[in-house]
Design a protein around this motif. Structure first.
Motif, PDB file in Angstrom:
ATOM      1  N   ALA A 237       0.922  -1.150  -0.062  1.00  0.00           N
ATOM      2  CA  ALA A 237      -0.175   0.120  -0.170  1.00  0.00           C
ATOM      3  C   ALA A 237       0.884   1.286   0.021  1.00  0.00           C
ATOM      4  O   ALA A 237       0.387   2.290  -0.693  1.00  0.00           O
ATOM      5  N   TRP A 238       1.843   1.427   0.697  1.00  0.00           N
ATOM      6  CA  TRP A 238       2.972   2.482   0.765  1.00  0.00           C
ATOM      7  C   TRP A 238       3.524   2.612  -0.449  1.00  0.00           C
ATOM      8  O   TRP A 238       3.581   3.881  -1.115  1.00  0.00           O
ATOM      9  N   GLU A 239       3.982   1.583  -1.226  1.00  0.00           N
ATOM     10  CA  GLU A 239       4.298   1.969  -2.815  1.00  0.00           C
ATOM     11  C   GLU A 239       3.134   2.281  -3.511  1.00  0.00           C
ATOM     12  O   GLU A 239       3.437   3.534  -4.422  1.00  0.00           O
ATOM     13  N   ILE A 240       1.919   2.056  -3.431  1.00  0.00           N
ATOM     14  CA  ILE A 240       0.975   2.314  -4.519  1.00  0.00           C
ATOM     15  C   ILE A 240       0.508   3.826  -4.062  1.00  0.00           C
ATOM     16  O   ILE A 240       0.321   4.624  -4.998  1.00  0.00           O
ATOM     17  N   ALA A 241       0.913   4.014  -2.677  1.00  0.00           N
ATOM     18  CA  ALA A 241       0.297   5.428  -2.204  1.00  0.00           C
ATOM     19  C   ALA A 241       1.217   6.423  -2.680  1.00  0.00           C
ATOM     20  O   ALA A 241       0.664   7.735  -3.214  1.00  0.00           O
ATOM     21  N   GLN A 242       2.392   6.155  -3.046  1.00  0.00           N
ATOM     22  CA  GLN A 242       3.347   7.222  -4.010  1.00  0.00           C
ATOM     23  C   GLN A 242       2.743   7.791  -5.351  1.00  0.00           C
ATOM     24  O   GLN A 242       2.973   8.840  -5.391  1.00  0.00           O
ATOM     25  N   ARG A 243       1.992   7.096  -5.907  1.00  0.00           N
ATOM     26  CA  ARG A 243       1.379   7.434  -7.374  1.00  0.00           C
ATOM     27  C   ARG A 243      -0.195   7.385  -7.345  1.00  0.00           C
ATOM     28  O   ARG A 243      -0.513   8.200  -8.312  1.00  0.00           O
ATOM     29  N   ALA A 244      -0.705   6.741  -6.554  1.00  0.00           N
ATOM     30  CA  ALA A 244      -2.052   6.732  -6.753  1.00  0.00           C
ATOM     31  C   ALA A 244      -3.066   6.885  -5.796  1.00  0.00           C
ATOM     32  O   ALA A 244      -4.455   6.642  -5.921  1.00  0.00           O
ATOM     33  N   ILE A 245      -2.690   7.084  -4.604  1.00  0.00           N
ATOM     34  CA  ILE A 245      -3.411   7.473  -3.465  1.00  0.00           C
ATOM     35  C   ILE A 245      -3.392   9.208  -3.245  1.00  0.00           C
ATOM     36  O   ILE A 245      -2.142   9.575  -2.926  1.00  0.00           O
ATOM     37  N   ASP A 246      -4.481   9.683  -3.472  1.00  0.00           N
ATOM     38  CA  ASP A 246      -4.407  11.233  -3.852  1.00  0.00           C
ATOM     39  C   ASP A 246      -4.261  11.977  -2.595  1.00  0.00           C
ATOM     40  O   ASP A 246      -3.516  12.939  -2.274  1.00  0.00           O
ATOM     41  N   ASP A 247      -5.033  11.465  -1.208  1.00  0.00           N
ATOM     42  CA  ASP A 247      -4.890  11.962  -0.046  1.00  0.00           C
ATOM     43  C   ASP A 247      -5.270  11.172   1.107  1.00  0.00           C
ATOM     44  O   ASP A 247      -5.752   9.931   0.872  1.00  0.00           O
ATOM     45  N   VAL A 248      -5.135  11.637   2.218  1.00  0.00           N
ATOM     46  CA  VAL A 248      -5.227  10.824   3.593  1.00  0.00           C
ATOM     47  C   VAL A 248      -5.928  11.817   4.505  1.00  0.00           C
ATOM     48  O   VAL A 248      -5.487  12.666   4.859  1.00  0.00           O
ATOM     49  N   VAL A 249      -7.018  11.236   4.867  1.00  0.00           N
ATOM     50  CA  VAL A 249      -7.889  12.047   6.023  1.00  0.00           C
ATOM     51  C   VAL A 249      -7.885  11.236   7.209  1.00  0.00           C
ATOM     52  O   VAL A 249      -8.157  10.176   7.132  1.00  0.00           O
ATOM     53  N   VAL A 250      -7.617  11.834   8.485  1.00  0.00           N
ATOM     54  CA  VAL A 250      -7.397  11.261   9.798  1.00  0.00           C
ATOM     55  C   VAL A 250      -8.769  11.839  10.546  1.00  0.00           C
ATOM     56  O   VAL A 250      -8.849  13.082  10.633  1.00  0.00           O
ATOM     57  N   VAL A 251      -9.850  10.984  10.963  1.00  0.00           N
ATOM     58  CA  VAL A 251     -10.966  11.213  11.381  1.00  0.00           C
ATOM     59  C   VAL A 251     -11.066  10.994  12.964  1.00  0.00           C
ATOM     60  O   VAL A 251     -10.462   9.716  13.250  1.00  0.00           O
ATOM     61  N   PRO A 252     -11.382  11.649  13.971  1.00  0.00           N
ATOM     62  CA  PRO A 252     -11.593  11.157  15.149  1.00  0.00           C
ATOM     63  C   PRO A 252     -12.626  10.167  15.579  1.00  0.00           C
ATOM     64  O   PRO A 252     -13.801   9.955  14.776  1.00  0.00           O
ATOM     65  N   GLY A 253     -12.366   9.395  16.650  1.00  0.00           N
ATOM     66  CA  GLY A 253     -13.324   8.311  16.805  1.00  0.00           C
ATOM     67  C   GLY A 253     -14.662   8.767  17.069  1.00  0.00           C
ATOM     68  O   GLY A 253     -15.466   7.999  16.741  1.00  0.00           O
ATOM     69  N   GLU A 254     -14.963  10.079  17.713  1.00  0.00           N
ATOM     70  CA  GLU A 254     -16.327  10.400  17.991  1.00  0.00           C
ATOM     71  C   GLU A 254     -16.915  10.598  16.597  1.00  0.00           C
ATOM     72  O   GLU A 254     -18.390  10.190  16.412  1.00  0.00           O
ATOM     73  N   ALA A 255     -16.180  11.101  15.487  1.00  0.00           N
ATOM     74  CA  ALA A 255     -17.046  11.332  14.182  1.00  0.00           C
ATOM     75  C   ALA A 255     -17.246   9.965  13.779  1.00  0.00           C
ATOM     76  O   ALA A 255     -18.127   9.864  12.812  1.00  0.00           O
ATOM     77  N   ILE A 256     -16.491   8.859  13.642  1.00  0.00           N
ATOM     78  CA  ILE A 256     -16.826   7.652  13.295  1.00  0.00           C
ATOM     79  C   ILE A 256     -18.062   7.042  14.017  1.00  0.00           C
ATOM     80  O   ILE A 256     -19.102   6.399  13.262  1.00  0.00           O
ATOM     81  N   LEU A 257     -18.021   7.152  15.248  1.00  0.00           N
ATOM     82  CA  LEU A 257     -19.327   6.690  15.801  1.00  0.00           C
ATOM     83  C   LEU A 257     -20.445   7.312  15.720  1.00  0.00           C
ATOM     84  O   LEU A 257     -21.541   6.714  15.567  1.00  0.00           O
ATOM     85  N   ASP A 258     -20.365   8.557  15.169  1.00  0.00           N
ATOM     86  CA  ASP A 258     -21.369   9.391  14.737  1.00  0.00           C
ATOM     87  C   ASP A 258     -22.049   8.764  13.348  1.00  0.00           C
ATOM     88  O   ASP A 258     -23.001   8.849  13.091  1.00  0.00           O
ATOM     89  N   ALA A 259     -20.913   8.731  12.611  1.00  0.00           N
ATOM     90  CA  ALA A 259     -21.482   8.124  11.134  1.00  0.00           C
ATOM     91  C   ALA A 259     -22.051   6.860  11.381  1.00  0.00           C
ATOM     92  O   ALA A 259     -22.890   6.539  10.454  1.00  0.00           O
ATOM     93  N   ARG A 260     -21.542   6.055  12.085  1.00  0.00           N
ATOM     94  CA  ARG A 260     -22.111   4.551  12.010  1.00  0.00           C
ATOM     95  C   ARG A 260     -23.435   4.726  12.331  1.00  0.00           C
ATOM     96  O   ARG A 260     -24.369   4.055  11.985  1.00  0.00           O
TER      97      ARG A 260
END
Length: 310
Positions: A237-260
């Motif tokens: 995944a790290w190798e692929i990320a260099q060319r084909a993963i455009d962005d990474v977003v980190v979300v807090p646990g509270e937001a994950i539980l809310d989305a669930r």
């Protein structure tokens, strides 16, 4: 280590056809979940064993000579469930290694399959050590939950299916732990579609690697650790990320539980926390779509207890 390409993903799709479900997509209108954009949800939680994991495991199992000792894997839960399903379907014995801290709902489901389930160590990394030792002792085929080429290529078939179902998608949001799913999907699209990795604040493996400029080991915790609990982004995944993963977003646990909870309230979808992370990025504002941007969200797992939803 070979890094899968879109050709490998296409070959995997042909190979596993008939072994996995073609999971549905649904469209939701602007305003749903409080997100001011139309969304497409890829419901991969409806896959066999409750997550996307059988795709990669079937692909590796069908490209190897599986020995009489069968197959072994270490997992936070979903890859173990997938291996048990694959072993039963293909007629191979299996053993699985999961952390002692694995969620009760997944452990109970594993035990219902009837195969040997070993709870070892406090985290995924310790379970991996025990699993590798067992493979060396027995000669069983070692399966990795997210960092083998055939596994990543198989997971990429989620992206292939999504493109067939929704060819006008501009951006795909995908949960990231070890990176097998987002890496496979990014390998398939190969820059033709924006791919955004979404990580839980308790285990931001790709974000940490990008900040350091190399793969690093992090401590793991938080609400989604059972599914997104890798301590290091996978090498593939790290190798692929260099060319084909455009962005990474980190979300807090509270937001994950809310989305669930919102997935349940709006659509009666019982997703596990890790699978709700991509939607959390939209609800929490970590990713804001542009005007007329067509966004797809991969809901990748549903091995969770509905009683934890209100």
């Amino acid at each position: 280590m070979k890094v899968p390409t879109s050709d490998d993903v296409a070959a995997a799709a042909d190979r596993i056809h008939g072994h996995v479900r073609r999971t549905p997509v649904i469209e939701v209108s602007p305003g749903t979940f409080g997100v001011d954009a139309p969304l497409v949800l890829k419901l991969e939680l409806l896959q066999h064993s409750g997550s996307f994991k059988p795709r990669g495991i079937f692909n590796r199992a069908l490209t190897q000579d599986v020995p009489a000792a069968g197959m072994v894997i270490a997992s936070g839960g979903n890859a173990a469930l997938a291996l048990l399903h694959v072993g039963r379907q293909l007629g191979h014995p299996v053993e699985v290694f999961v952390p002692e801290t694995g969620p009760a709902v997944k452990i109970a489901k594993l035990r219902r399959y009837g195969a040997p389930v070993h709870q070892v160590g406090r985290d995924f990394a310790e379970a991996v050590v025990a699993c590798e030792r067992r493979a060396a002792e027995t000669g069983a085929l070692l399966m990795h939950a997210y960092d083998q080429p055939a596994v990543v290529a198989g997971q990429g078939t989620v992206g292939l299916e999504l493109e067939q179902q929704c060819p006008d998608v501009d951006t795909v949001l995908v949960a990231c732990g070890g990176g097998g799913l987002v890496g496979g999907i990014a390998a398939w699209f190969d820059g033709r579609v924006r791919v955004v990795a979404v990580e839980a604040a308790g285990s931001p493996t790709l974000a940490a690697a990008r900040a350091a400029g190399e793969r690093v080991t992090i401590s793991v915790g938080g609400v989604a650790a059972d599914a997104l609990g890798a301590s290091q982004i996978g090498a593939i995944a790290w190798e692929i990320a260099q060319r084909a993963i455009d962005d990474v977003v980190v979300v807090p646990g509270e937001a994950i539980l809310d989305a669930r909870q919102r997935l349940w309230d709006e659509l009666r979808i019982c997703a596990e926390p890790g699978a709700a992370a991509p939607l959390a990025a939209l609800i929490d504002g970590g990713y804001v779509p542009a005007a007329n941007e067509r966004v797809a969200v991969v809901v990748c797992g549903g091995n969770s207890d509905p009683a934890t939803l209100t």
